[in-house]
Design an enzyme around this catalytic site. Structure first.
Site, PDB file in Angstrom:
ATOM      1  CG  HIS A 291      71.048  25.150  31.164  1.00  0.00           C
ATOM      2  ND1 HIS A 291      71.531  23.980  30.638  1.00  0.00           N
ATOM      3  CD2 HIS A 291      70.934  24.914  32.514  1.00  0.00           C
ATOM      4  CE1 HIS A 291      71.691  23.094  31.603  1.00  0.00           C
ATOM      5  NE2 HIS A 291      71.336  23.625  32.748  1.00  0.00           N
ATOM      6  CG  HIS A 330      78.491  22.061  25.620  1.00  0.00           C
ATOM      7  ND1 HIS A 330      79.214  21.773  26.752  1.00  0.00           N
ATOM      8  CD2 HIS A 330      77.204  21.718  25.892  1.00  0.00           C
ATOM      9  CE1 HIS A 330      78.414  21.268  27.656  1.00  0.00           C
ATOM     10  NE2 HIS A 330      77.181  21.231  27.173  1.00  0.00           N
ATOM     11  CG  ASP A 386      69.440  22.056  23.763  1.00  0.00           C
ATOM     12  OD1 ASP A 386      68.641  21.205  24.157  1.00  0.00           O
ATOM     13  OD2 ASP A 386      70.157  22.729  24.515  1.00  0.00           O
TER      14      ASP A 386
HETATM   15  N1  CMC Z   1      76.927  31.090  17.823  1.00  0.00           N
HETATM   16  C1  CMC Z   1      77.878  31.992  17.473  1.00  0.00           C
HETATM   17  N2  CMC Z   1      79.001  32.205  18.156  1.00  0.00           N
HETATM   18  C2  CMC Z   1      79.185  31.502  19.277  1.00  0.00           C
HETATM   19  C3  CMC Z   1      78.248  30.530  19.713  1.00  0.00           C
HETATM   20  C4  CMC Z   1      77.092  30.341  18.954  1.00  0.00           C
HETATM   21  N3  CMC Z   1      76.174  29.434  19.322  1.00  0.00           N
HETATM   22  N4  CMC Z   1      78.678  29.969  20.867  1.00  0.00           N
HETATM   23  C5  CMC Z   1      79.848  30.546  21.135  1.00  0.00           C
HETATM   24  N5  CMC Z   1      80.156  31.472  20.182  1.00  0.00           N
HETATM   25  C6  CMC Z   1      81.382  32.259  20.097  1.00  0.00           C
HETATM   26  C7  CMC Z   1      81.377  33.397  21.104  1.00  0.00           C
HETATM   27  O1  CMC Z   1      80.812  34.563  20.559  1.00  0.00           O
HETATM   28  C8  CMC Z   1      82.836  33.536  21.415  1.00  0.00           C
HETATM   29  O2  CMC Z   1      83.460  34.216  20.321  1.00  0.00           O
HETATM   30  P1  CMC Z   1      84.692  35.225  20.598  1.00  0.00           P
HETATM   31  O3  CMC Z   1      85.791  34.351  21.137  1.00  0.00           O
HETATM   32  O4  CMC Z   1      84.971  35.811  19.279  1.00  0.00           O
HETATM   33  O5  CMC Z   1      84.186  36.213  21.611  1.00  0.00           O
HETATM   34  C9  CMC Z   1      83.355  32.092  21.377  1.00  0.00           C
HETATM   35  O6  CMC Z   1      82.467  31.408  20.475  1.00  0.00           O
HETATM   36  C10 CMC Z   1      83.360  31.404  22.738  1.00  0.00           C
HETATM   37  O7  CMC Z   1      82.021  31.462  23.242  1.00  0.00           O
HETATM   38  P2  CMC Z   1      81.625  31.684  24.741  1.00  0.00           P
HETATM   39  O8  CMC Z   1      80.308  32.401  24.786  1.00  0.00           O
HETATM   40  O9  CMC Z   1      82.782  32.290  25.487  1.00  0.00           O
HETATM   41  O10 CMC Z   1      81.457  30.195  25.225  1.00  0.00           O
HETATM   42  P3  CMC Z   1      80.774  29.715  26.556  1.00  0.00           P
HETATM   43  O11 CMC Z   1      81.450  28.473  26.947  1.00  0.00           O
HETATM   44  O12 CMC Z   1      80.706  30.799  27.576  1.00  0.00           O
HETATM   45  O13 CMC Z   1      79.257  29.449  26.096  1.00  0.00           O
HETATM   46  C11 CMC Z   1      77.316  28.409  25.318  1.00  0.00           C
HETATM   47  C12 CMC Z   1      78.737  28.197  25.846  1.00  0.00           C
HETATM   48  C13 CMC Z   1      76.629  27.042  25.213  1.00  0.00           C
HETATM   49  C14 CMC Z   1      76.508  29.256  26.314  1.00  0.00           C
HETATM   50  C15 CMC Z   1      77.403  29.103  23.938  1.00  0.00           C
HETATM   51  O14 CMC Z   1      78.137  28.313  23.035  1.00  0.00           O
HETATM   52  C16 CMC Z   1      76.021  29.425  23.387  1.00  0.00           C
HETATM   53  O15 CMC Z   1      75.449  30.460  23.716  1.00  0.00           O
HETATM   54  N6  CMC Z   1      75.428  28.511  22.518  1.00  0.00           N
HETATM   55  C17 CMC Z   1      74.112  28.722  22.034  1.00  0.00           C
HETATM   56  C18 CMC Z   1      73.103  28.302  23.088  1.00  0.00           C
HETATM   57  C19 CMC Z   1      72.988  26.820  23.215  1.00  0.00           C
HETATM   58  O16 CMC Z   1      72.906  26.085  22.227  1.00  0.00           O
HETATM   59  N7  CMC Z   1      72.949  26.328  24.473  1.00  0.00           N
HETATM   60  C20 CMC Z   1      72.781  24.913  24.763  1.00  0.00           C
HETATM   61  C21 CMC Z   1      73.993  24.315  25.391  1.00  0.00           C
HETATM   62  S1  CMC Z   1      73.918  22.527  25.452  1.00  0.00           S
HETATM   63  C22 CMC Z   1      72.601  22.110  26.443  1.00  0.00           C
HETATM   64  C23 CMC Z   1      72.631  22.693  27.796  1.00  0.00           C
HETATM   65  O17 CMC Z   1      73.670  22.827  28.438  1.00  0.00           O
HETATM   66  O18 CMC Z   1      71.559  23.006  28.272  1.00  0.00           O
END
Ligand code: CMC
Length: 452
Positions: A291, A330, A386
């Site tokens: 986050h 996201h 971010d």
């Molecule tokens: N790098 C590589 N792969 C990713 C990433 C990433 N940053 N984000 C998602 N994926 C992949 C994930 O492995 C999954 O692949 P598969 O379908 O093969 O298993 C697919 O994309 C869907 O991801 P998810 O984890 O199910 O998506 P989510 O909605 O649960 O997670 C997230 C959203 C923001 C937690 C995630 O994208 C992430 O960890 N991003 C990096 C951390 C980040 O930048 N966070 C800031 C978010 S914006 C500001 C805020 O809200 O605070």
């Protein structure tokens, strides 16, 4: 059935719509329970069905009734909200209807704070009264400075901030009267006013510099820069470009509807805990690297990559699951995060003053490669807020540990707006999710000498 449906009762369907077209036009959902053959008609309102309406779906009178199962709330609206609108597919973000791009271009952070909390932009008189109120509550009890010295010199700044937001609860026991609007308004002002002071003191403690008191002749962001960076100068004047950049960054971070930390503020606040501890919980949620801790993680990642030539192997690591491209992806945006666009442009203005952040080239190349790579394209992973914010913060002289703190200051406005809306919402009650129990059935206690 316990809780009433917000849409009113919905009895089993005795006269089902005779044609599919009729059913389509009725703004209802017809469900057939194949275990019993019973049909139910549930009202659809605002594109939702009420989960409590599912409870009437039972196999027999002993059955508790159907629950919806949604870990991490991936498809569950937990409230009605009039504050922030996101269209994740189109990459749109609006506060109270106003596009984020227009607010970033024309507003100040305090004007946006007023908008988020009150629903309308202030007129000149309202804005000046609001700014005056905030400016005159910026001082914080001296005991915070004493307590600060109880922390180790290398304590994380966000850990300290979470602690001190909660500490303010003990200074203001009257804030517990959360149902009293005047009390609530008083503490909303106090929190917005004191967040920069707490944050600046966390920074000064970590960097071993003397604590500074607020300068009420400066703007909200100008005073914050003053409390952070002033040393021996008599008349500190913040650089106007950096002051404006901070204003824009604060506007972009002010709210983002039902994210992890806003949901924490609402959940804790729903027990009628005071706003300080409710916001401390929200700040704790923000601290996590998925986050608000992501901007810090982006900087560490860029440093780890170190050189443009190492990007392909890093991208391979993301694709095989060893790495995560921080600042990308996201839950809601499946398009370019509109805030990331604004920050990318802002970065050039800031670098004109501070000098270019050498990590920018790595970030730009990383973005270019990721946006054309099938893995990221297929999963609709785009830069989020971010990805570039940390580069600006670092160029302005902030250590990485300060990044989530810089997120928490403006987001406190969003938390307060969400908290206030939750308290005023007659449909809300104490947050209390259900579970699907998957543990052991009843069994008898085993004495110690009989355990394996
Ligand atoms: N790098 C590589 N792969 C990713 C990433 C990433 N940053 N984000 C998602 N994926 C992949 C994930 O492995 C999954 O692949 P598969 O379908 O093969 O298993 C697919 O994309 C869907 O991801 P998810 O984890 O199910 O998506 P989510 O909605 O649960 O997670 C997230 C959203 C923001 C937690 C995630 O994208 C992430 O960890 N991003 C990096 C951390 C980040 O930048 N966070 C800031 C978010 S914006 C500001 C805020 O809200 O605070």
């Amino acid at each position: 059935m316990g809780e009433p449906s917000p849409h009113g009762p919905s009895p089993p369907l005795h006269n089902p719509p005779s044609t599919p077209l009729e059913a389509q036009m009725a703004d209802t959902l017809t469900i057939t329970d194949n275990r019993t053959g019973t049909q139910y008609e549930l009202p659809i309102k605002d594109g939702t069905i009420s989960a409590i309406d599912l409870r009437q779906i039972k196999t027999d009178s002993d059955d508790f009734g159907l629950l919806s199962y949604d870990p991490a709330y991936k498809n569950t609206a937990s409230c009605r909200s009039a504050i922030t609108m996101i269209d994740g597919d189109k990459g749109i973000l609006r506060y109270r209807g106003y596009p984020i791009e227009q607010l970033a271009e024309n507003s100040t952070f305090l004007e946006v704070a007023y908008l988020l909390l009150n629903g309308e932009l202030p007129n000149a008189g309202e804005l000046s009264k609001w700014e005056n109120e905030i400016t005159h509550h910026t001082f914080v009890h001296e005991y915070v400075i004493r307590a600060m010295d109880g922390f180790l010199h290398d304590a994380h700044m966000m850990g300290k901030l979470v602690t001190f937001i909660a500490t303010l609860s003990t200074f203001y026991p009257k804030s517990k009267a959360v149902r009293d609007k005047a009390t609530r308004d008083e503490h909303i002002v106090k929190i917005i006013a004191k967040m920069p002071t707490l944050a600046a003191w966390c920074f000064r403690h970590s960097t071993g510099r003397p604590y500074l008191y607020p300068d009420n002749s400066l703007s909200y962001c100008g005073n914050f820069l003053n409390m952070l960076f002033r040393m021996g100068e008599q008349n500190y004047k913040p650089n106007p470009i950096l002051e404006r950049a901070l204003n824009v960054l604060f506007i972009l971070h002010a709210d983002h509807e039902q994210n992890c930390s806003a949901s924490a503020a609402r959940a804790v606040g729903s027990s009628e805990a005071d706003p300080y501890v409710s916001l401390a919980a929200a700040a704790a949620a923000l601290y996590g690297p998925l986050h608000g801790g992501a901007n810090e993680a982006v900087l560490r990642m860029l440093r780890e990559i170190g050189d443009v030539k190492n990007i392909p192997s890093f991208i391979d690591g993301c694709k095989n699951g060893d790495k995560r491209l921080m600042g990308f992806g996201h839950r809601v945006y499946k398009n370019y995060d509109p805030r990331a666009k604004i920050i990318k442009d802002l970065a050039h203005e800031v670098f004109a003053v501070t000098g270019k952040n050498p990590l920018l080239d790595i970030a730009l190349e990383l973005e270019k490669i990721a946006l054309s790579d099938e893995y990221f394209v297929k999963r609709k992973l785009y830069p989020n807020v971010d990805f570039y914010s940390g580069l600006i913060y670092q160029a302005m002289g902030f250590p990485v540990e300060m990044f989530p703190v810089l997120f928490a200051i403006p987001r406190s406005v969003g938390w307060l707006a969400q908290w206030q809306e939750m308290l005023d919402d007659p449909e809300q009650k104490i947050a209390r999710p259900r579970q699907v129990y998957i543990g052991a059935d009843e069994r008898d206690y085993v004495p110690m000498d009989k355990r394996g």
